[in-house]
Design a protein around this motif. Structure first.
Motif, PDB file in Angstrom:
ATOM      1  N   VAL A 164       0.847  -1.194   0.000  1.00 21.91           N
ATOM      2  CA  VAL A 164       0.000   0.000   0.000  1.00 21.91           C
ATOM      3  C   VAL A 164       0.881   1.243   0.000  1.00 21.91           C
ATOM      4  CG1 VAL A 164      -1.953  -1.100   1.146  1.00 21.91           C
ATOM      5  CG2 VAL A 164      -0.169  -0.039   2.536  1.00 21.91           C
ATOM      6  N   GLY A 165       0.307   2.367  -0.468  1.00 24.99           N
ATOM      7  CA  GLY A 165       1.025   3.625  -0.496  1.00 24.99           C
ATOM      8  C   GLY A 165       1.425   4.087   0.894  1.00 24.99           C
ATOM      9  N   ALA A 166       2.247   5.128   0.952  1.00 25.68           N
ATOM     10  CA  ALA A 166       2.892   5.548   2.189  1.00 25.68           C
ATOM     11  C   ALA A 166       1.921   5.929   3.299  1.00 25.68           C
ATOM     12  CB  ALA A 166       3.835   6.718   1.901  1.00 25.68           C
ATOM     13  N   MET A 167       0.679   6.327   2.966  1.00 27.73           N
ATOM     14  CA  MET A 167      -0.303   6.629   4.016  1.00 27.73           C
ATOM     15  C   MET A 167      -1.658   5.980   3.712  1.00 27.73           C
ATOM     16  SD  MET A 167      -1.540  10.572   3.323  1.00 27.73           S
ATOM     17  CE  MET A 167      -3.230  10.196   3.803  1.00 27.73           C
ATOM     18  N   HIS A 168      -1.625   4.857   2.992  1.00 29.79           N
ATOM     19  CA  HIS A 168      -2.874   4.204   2.609  1.00 29.79           C
ATOM     20  C   HIS A 168      -3.032   2.884   3.365  1.00 29.79           C
ATOM     21  CE1 HIS A 168      -6.431   4.048   0.320  1.00 29.79           C
ATOM     22  NE2 HIS A 168      -6.094   3.051  -0.451  1.00 29.79           N
ATOM     23  N   SER A 169      -4.230   2.278   3.259  1.00 30.01           N
ATOM     24  CA  SER A 169      -4.500   0.999   3.913  1.00 30.01           C
ATOM     25  C   SER A 169      -5.670   0.318   3.223  1.00 30.01           C
ATOM     26  CB  SER A 169      -4.821   1.211   5.399  1.00 30.01           C
ATOM     27  OG  SER A 169      -6.069   1.859   5.568  1.00 30.01           O
ATOM     28  N   ILE A 170      -5.813  -0.987   3.481  1.00 25.55           N
ATOM     29  CA  ILE A 170      -6.921  -1.785   2.964  1.00 25.55           C
ATOM     30  C   ILE A 170      -7.253  -2.825   4.027  1.00 25.55           C
ATOM     31  CG2 ILE A 170      -6.470  -1.488   0.491  1.00 25.55           C
ATOM     32  CD1 ILE A 170      -4.810  -4.071   0.607  1.00 25.55           C
ATOM     33  N   VAL A 171      -8.196  -3.722   3.742  1.00 25.12           N
ATOM     34  CA  VAL A 171      -8.522  -4.791   4.694  1.00 25.12           C
ATOM     35  C   VAL A 171      -8.354  -6.147   4.022  1.00 25.12           C
ATOM     36  CG1 VAL A 171     -10.111  -3.328   5.989  1.00 25.12           C
ATOM     37  CG2 VAL A 171     -10.998  -4.759   4.138  1.00 25.12           C
ATOM     38  N   PHE A 172      -8.235  -7.180   4.860  1.00 24.12           N
ATOM     39  CA  PHE A 172      -8.093  -8.527   4.328  1.00 24.12           C
ATOM     40  C   PHE A 172      -8.656  -9.539   5.320  1.00 24.12           C
ATOM     41  CE2 PHE A 172      -4.339  -7.755   6.883  1.00 24.12           C
ATOM     42  CZ  PHE A 172      -4.081  -8.961   7.509  1.00 24.12           C
ATOM     43  N   SER A 173      -9.017 -10.703   4.797  1.00 27.89           N
ATOM     44  CA  SER A 173      -9.503 -11.813   5.620  1.00 27.89           C
ATOM     45  C   SER A 173      -8.697 -13.054   5.273  1.00 27.89           C
ATOM     46  CB  SER A 173     -10.996 -12.068   5.373  1.00 27.89           C
ATOM     47  OG  SER A 173     -11.391 -13.314   5.928  1.00 27.89           O
ATOM     48  N   ALA A 174      -7.942 -13.555   6.245  1.00 33.65           N
ATOM     49  CA  ALA A 174      -7.156 -14.767   6.017  1.00 33.65           C
ATOM     50  C   ALA A 174      -8.070 -15.980   5.829  1.00 33.65           C
ATOM     51  CB  ALA A 174      -6.204 -14.994   7.188  1.00 33.65           C
ATOM     52  N   GLU A 175      -9.165 -16.014   6.563  1.00 29.40           N
ATOM     53  CA  GLU A 175     -10.090 -17.148   6.473  1.00 29.40           C
ATOM     54  C   GLU A 175     -10.741 -17.222   5.103  1.00 29.40           C
ATOM     55  OE1 GLU A 175     -14.257 -18.681   8.549  1.00 29.40           O
ATOM     56  OE2 GLU A 175     -13.072 -17.085   9.494  1.00 29.40           O
ATOM     57  N   ALA A 176     -11.175 -16.078   4.577  1.00 35.67           N
ATOM     58  CA  ALA A 176     -11.852 -16.050   3.277  1.00 35.67           C
ATOM     59  C   ALA A 176     -10.885 -15.920   2.113  1.00 35.67           C
ATOM     60  CB  ALA A 176     -12.854 -14.903   3.246  1.00 35.67           C
ATOM     61  N   ARG A 177      -9.593 -15.667   2.406  1.00 32.16           N
ATOM     62  CA  ARG A 177      -8.586 -15.442   1.357  1.00 32.16           C
ATOM     63  C   ARG A 177      -9.035 -14.316   0.419  1.00 32.16           C
ATOM     64  NH1 ARG A 177      -5.475 -17.861   4.257  1.00 32.16           N
ATOM     65  NH2 ARG A 177      -3.885 -19.355   3.595  1.00 32.16           N
ATOM     66  N   VAL A 178      -9.390 -13.176   1.043  1.00 33.10           N
ATOM     67  CA  VAL A 178      -9.908 -12.028   0.316  1.00 33.10           C
ATOM     68  C   VAL A 178      -9.171 -10.768   0.755  1.00 33.10           C
ATOM     69  CG1 VAL A 178     -11.919 -10.507   0.084  1.00 33.10           C
ATOM     70  CG2 VAL A 178     -12.205 -12.965  -0.135  1.00 33.10           C
ATOM     71  N   VAL A 179      -8.861  -9.914  -0.211  1.00 31.48           N
ATOM     72  CA  VAL A 179      -8.308  -8.581   0.054  1.00 31.48           C
ATOM     73  C   VAL A 179      -9.279  -7.586  -0.568  1.00 31.48           C
ATOM     74  CG1 VAL A 179      -6.279  -7.086  -0.149  1.00 31.48           C
ATOM     75  CG2 VAL A 179      -6.006  -9.584  -0.243  1.00 31.48           C
TER      76      VAL A 179
ATOM     77  N   VAL B 178     -11.411  -9.941  10.080  1.00 34.83           N
ATOM     78  CA  VAL B 178     -11.054  -8.932   9.085  1.00 34.83           C
ATOM     79  C   VAL B 178     -10.045  -7.980   9.708  1.00 34.83           C
ATOM     80  CG1 VAL B 178     -11.890  -7.100   7.563  1.00 34.83           C
ATOM     81  CG2 VAL B 178     -13.327  -9.100   8.031  1.00 34.83           C
ATOM     82  N   ARG B 179      -8.889  -7.871   9.096  1.00 40.69           N
ATOM     83  CA  ARG B 179      -7.813  -7.025   9.614  1.00 40.69           C
ATOM     84  C   ARG B 179      -7.500  -5.902   8.619  1.00 40.69           C
ATOM     85  NH1 ARG B 179      -5.723  -7.549  14.715  1.00 40.69           N
ATOM     86  NH2 ARG B 179      -3.655  -7.049  13.884  1.00 40.69           N
ATOM     87  N   ARG B 180      -6.907  -4.834   9.129  1.00 41.38           N
ATOM     88  CA  ARG B 180      -6.482  -3.722   8.270  1.00 41.38           C
ATOM     89  C   ARG B 180      -4.981  -3.838   8.022  1.00 41.38           C
ATOM     90  NH1 ARG B 180      -8.543   0.535   6.155  1.00 41.38           N
ATOM     91  NH2 ARG B 180     -10.501   0.199   7.285  1.00 41.38           N
ATOM     92  N   LEU B 181      -4.602  -3.740   6.753  1.00 38.00           N
ATOM     93  CA  LEU B 181      -3.189  -3.710   6.380  1.00 38.00           C
ATOM     94  C   LEU B 181      -2.710  -2.269   6.497  1.00 38.00           C
ATOM     95  CD1 LEU B 181      -0.756  -5.336   5.223  1.00 38.00           C
ATOM     96  CD2 LEU B 181      -1.502  -4.563   2.960  1.00 38.00           C
ATOM     97  N   LEU B 182      -1.822  -2.016   7.450  1.00 40.52           N
ATOM     98  CA  LEU B 182      -1.375  -0.665   7.750  1.00 40.52           C
ATOM     99  C   LEU B 182      -0.289  -0.204   6.785  1.00 40.52           C
ATOM    100  CD1 LEU B 182      -1.086  -0.975  11.638  1.00 40.52           C
ATOM    101  CD2 LEU B 182      -2.984  -0.009  10.319  1.00 40.52           C
ATOM    102  N   PRO B 183      -0.079   1.114   6.678  1.00 31.53           N
ATOM    103  CA  PRO B 183       1.061   1.605   5.894  1.00 31.53           C
ATOM    104  C   PRO B 183       2.365   0.982   6.385  1.00 31.53           C
ATOM    105  CG  PRO B 183      -0.360   3.429   6.554  1.00 31.53           C
ATOM    106  CD  PRO B 183      -0.862   2.215   7.269  1.00 31.53           C
TER     107      PRO B 183
ATOM    108  N   CYS C 107      -5.347   4.534   9.412  1.00 35.40           N
ATOM    109  CA  CYS C 107      -6.625   4.001   9.901  1.00 35.40           C
ATOM    110  C   CYS C 107      -7.751   5.021   9.861  1.00 35.40           C
ATOM    111  CB  CYS C 107      -6.465   3.501  11.337  1.00 35.40           C
ATOM    112  SG  CYS C 107      -5.332   2.123  11.549  1.00 35.40           S
ATOM    113  N   TRP C 108      -7.434   6.314   9.939  1.00 32.82           N
ATOM    114  CA  TRP C 108      -8.457   7.350   9.993  1.00 32.82           C
ATOM    115  C   TRP C 108      -8.621   8.075   8.654  1.00 32.82           C
ATOM    116  CZ3 TRP C 108      -8.167  12.764   9.546  1.00 32.82           C
ATOM    117  CH2 TRP C 108      -9.308  13.472   9.967  1.00 32.82           C
TER     118      TRP C 108
END
Length: 529
Positions: free
Chosen positions: A140-155, A194-199, A436-437
Motif C-alpha cells: 500500500v502507499g505511504a499513508m494508505h490501507s486496505i482490509v483482508f480476511s485470512a479465512e476467506a482469502r480475500v483482500v 477482518v484485519r487492516r493492512l497498515l502503511p 486508519c483514519w
C-alpha cells in the motif's frame, strides 16, 4: 448513546453500486460483483468498480507483474508523470522484494528513498514469477490501507466486499466510532477475522500474514531541520510538476494554519511562471477559529494575487440512515462530520473542476502524539512508550484485544527504533492516524479523486520522521518551508487572530488558561487600577 448495531447489520453489506472506486481480490474467483471490471492473473481474480483506476503492471521482459490500483503519479523512469492504464517497471518476472520495493517506494537497502516511486493512495498487487521464488504480495502507499480476511482469502478496500461478515460485538461497542468519533487502530476492525493492512506493511498472499517492510532499522536523524524543510519543498514541487503533465487547474483550501500555508508556498514558481492556474478556497462560519482562517486567507490572497472563494459552512442535517450508509461505505472505519456532508450524501462528486492540493500529513512533523505543548508551544516526548500509552495517545479503548494489538505493533518495530519514543509516536501517527483514519475516507466520494497531499509523499514522510527532535518539538517545519519557498507569506501569523479579532481571541485563550493563570491576570489588572 451507543450505536444501534442491529440496524447497521440490517443494511450491511452495501450493494456494489454504492461502493465507488472500490475493489476486491480473491483467490477462488467468485462470487464477484457483476458489472465491475474483472481481471485475472496467475489464479488471482480482481473485480473493481467501473470508476476505479486499475493499472496493469508489466516488467521490461514483457511479463505481467500484477496490478496497481488508484495510482497518481510515477516519479522516476524516463520522466515523472501521471500514471495511465499501464506501467512498465524496470523489473523482470524473477524480481525479488528489494527490487519491487525500490520500484514502488524508491528505497535502497537501508530503507532510504531518493524520491522516485509511485505516489498517491495506491495499492500494488504483485504476482510475479513461479515456483519457490514466486512473489505474491500486496503493498500500500505511504499513508494508505486496505482490509483482508485470512479465512476467506480475500483482500478488499472495505469489509463490504468480504463474504460472510460477522460482527465483533466487543470491539464494536468498545470503539463505537459513531458515538465517540474514534477510529479502529492497530489493524483492528469491527468484524471478526477482518484485519487492516497498515502503511509500511505488506500482505503475503501465500499465508495471508501482514509483515512490516519499513523502517528496516532505527531512523537516523537529520542534522539540519531547515535543510530538511528545503528538501520537502523541492520534492513537493517535483510532485506538482508531475501532476501538471495532466492537470493545470488547482485549488488550495487555505486556513490560518501551517500546512495549507506550506502547500501554498511551494506553488510559488508555478504561479509566477503561469504553469498552472491556482485558486484559493476558505470555508467560514461564526466560530472564532473559522473567522481567523478567513481573516488570514484574505490577507494571503491579496499578497499572492490569487483568486479566492469563500464558502459559508452549512449545517449538517443528514438523517441517521444517510450517515449510517456513509459509515458502512468505508467499512465502519471512522466517523465524524464528514459523513453528513450534504454533497456527499447527495452523491455529488467533490470539486470535479480543479485538482485539490491538501496539507494532510503535516502533523507528522509536530509531535502529534507526544502530548500537549507547554506555554511556549513546545512538546516533549514521554520517556518511554508501551502499549498502554499507545492506546491513550491514539484514543483507543483499553481492552485485552486492543492491548494485545498495540503491543504486537510495538514489538514489530526494529529494536533500535523502539527505544526512541519520539520516533515511535510519530510513526504511530502515520500508521494509526493517517492509515486508519484518513485512508478509508478516500472511498467516500464518487468519481475519480482529484486530490493530492505533497506532505504525504513517501520521501517527505521519511524526511519528517527523521527531523531533529528539537525541530519537531517546536513544530518548525512548515515555518521553515514557507521561509524558504515564499517568505512574504510569513507576514501573516499562524492561527492567531489580529486586528478586530484579537480581543475575542485573547478572551478565549484566557478562558482556556489554568485557574492559577487567570488569577494572576486578574491580580495584575487589580494592581493597575
Amino acid at each position: 448513546m451507543s450505536t444501534d448495531f442491529a440496524a447497521l447489520d440490517a443494511r450491511s453489506p452495501l450493494p456494489p453500486d454504492e461502493l465507488p472506486r472500490q475493489w476486491v481480490l480473491r483467490r477462488d474467483g467468485g462470487p464477484l460483483p457483476e458489472g465491475w471490471q474483472h481481471r485475472m492473473h496467475h489464479g488471482w481474480h480482481l473485480a473493481a468498480h467501473p470508476d476505479a483506476h486499475v493499472c496493469e503492471l508489466t516488467g521490461v521482459d514483457g511479463n505481467r507483474l500484477g496490478w496497481l490500483l488508484e495510482p497518481q503519479v510515477r516519479l522516476g523512469g524516463e520522466r515523472d508523470g501521471v500514471v495511465g492504464e499501464s506501467l512498465v517497471l524496470d523489473l523482470t518476472a524473477a524480481c525479488g522484494p528489494e527490487e519491487i520495493e525500490r520500484a514502488l517506494y524508491g528505497r535502497d537497502r537501508r530503507g532510504h528513498t531518493d524520491g522516485d516511486g509511485v505516489e498517491g493512495t495506491w495499492v500494488a498487487v504483485v504476482v510475479a514469477g513461479a515456483g519457490p521464488n514466486a512473489l505474491r504480495r500486496v503493498y500500500v502507499g505511504a499513508m494508505h490501507s486496505i482490509v483482508f480476511s485470512a479465512e476467506a482469502r480475500v483482500v478488499a478496500t472495505t469489509a463490504n466486499l468480504v463474504p460472510d461478515l460477522r460482527r465483533d460485538e466487543a470491539l464494536s461497542h468498545a470503539f463505537d466510532p459513531l458515538a465517540t468519533n474514534a477510529s479502529y487502530t492497530f489493524g483492528l476492525t469491527a468484524h471478526r477475522g477482518v484485519r487492516r493492512l497498515l502503511p509500511n506493511h505488506y500482505l503475503d498472499l501465500d499465508d495471508f500474514e501482514a509483515r512490516r517492510h519499513w523502517p528496516v532499522a532505527a531512523l537516523p536523524p537529520l542534522d539540519d531541520g531547515r535543510a530538511a524543510a528545503m528538501a520537502v519543498v523541492e520534492h513537493g514541487r517535483r510532485l506538482v510538476r508531475a501532476l501538471a503533465t495532466a492537470h493545470r487547474e488547482y485549488r488550495v483550501f487555505l486556513s490560518a494554519g501551517r500546512d495549507s500555508r506550506a502547500v501554498l508556498a511551494l506553488l510559488r514558481p508555478f504561479v509566477a511562471e503561469g504553469v498552472v492556474d491556482v485558486r484559493l478556497s476558505t470555508t467560514t462560519s461564526d466560530d472564532l477559529g473559522r473567522r481567523t482562517d478567513l481573516q488570514a486567507a484574505r490577507r494571503l490572497a491579496r499578497m499572492t494575487g490569487l483568486a479566492h472563494d469563500v464558502d459559508r459552512r452549512q449545517a449538517h442535517d443528514a438523517s441517521d440512515v444517510e450517515v449510517q450508509r456513509m459509515f458502512l461505505r468505508i467499512g465502519e472505519a471512522k466517523a465524524g462530520p464528514v459523513l453528513s456532508t450534504p454533497a456527499l450524501v447527495a452523491g455529488e462528486q467533490r470539486d470535479t473542476g480543479r485538482f485539490k492540493l491538501a496539507g494532510m500529513a503535516g502533523e507528522t512533523a509536530r509531535g502529534f502524539y507526544w502530548g500537549p505543548p507547554d506555554r511556549h508551544g513546545v512538546r516533549t516526548p514521554p520517556p518511554r512508550v508501551d502499549a498502554d500509552l499507545l492506546l491513550e495517545r491514539t484514543e483507543s479503548p483499553r481492552t485485552p484485544t486492543t492491548l494485545t494489538a498495540a503491543d504486537a505493533w510495538l514489538q514489530g518495530l526494529p529494536a533500535g527504533l523502539r527505544d526512541r519514543p519520539a520516533d515511535v509516536l510519530d510513526l504511530a501517527y502515520v500508521e494509526q492516524r493517517l492509515g486508519c483514519w484518513e485512508a478509508p475516507s478516500r472511498y467516500l466520494w464518487p468519481g475519480r479523486p482529484l486530490v493530492s497531499s505533497p506532505m504525504a509523499a513517501c520521501r517527505n514522510l521519511e524526511l519528517m520522521l527523521r527531523l531533529p527532535i528539537d525541530h519537531r518539538a517546536r513544530g518548525r517545519l512548515q515555518h521553515d518551508m514557507v521561509a524558504f519557498a515564499w517568505p512574504e507569506l510569513l507576514r501573516v501569523p499562524f492561527n492567531r487572530p489580529t486586528g478586530w479579532l484579537a480581543l475575542p481571541g485573547r478572551a478565549r485563550r484566557l478562558a482556556r488558561a489554568p485557574r492559577a493563570v487567570r488569577r494572576r491576570v486578574s491580580e495584575r489588572r487589580e494592581a493597575r487600577r
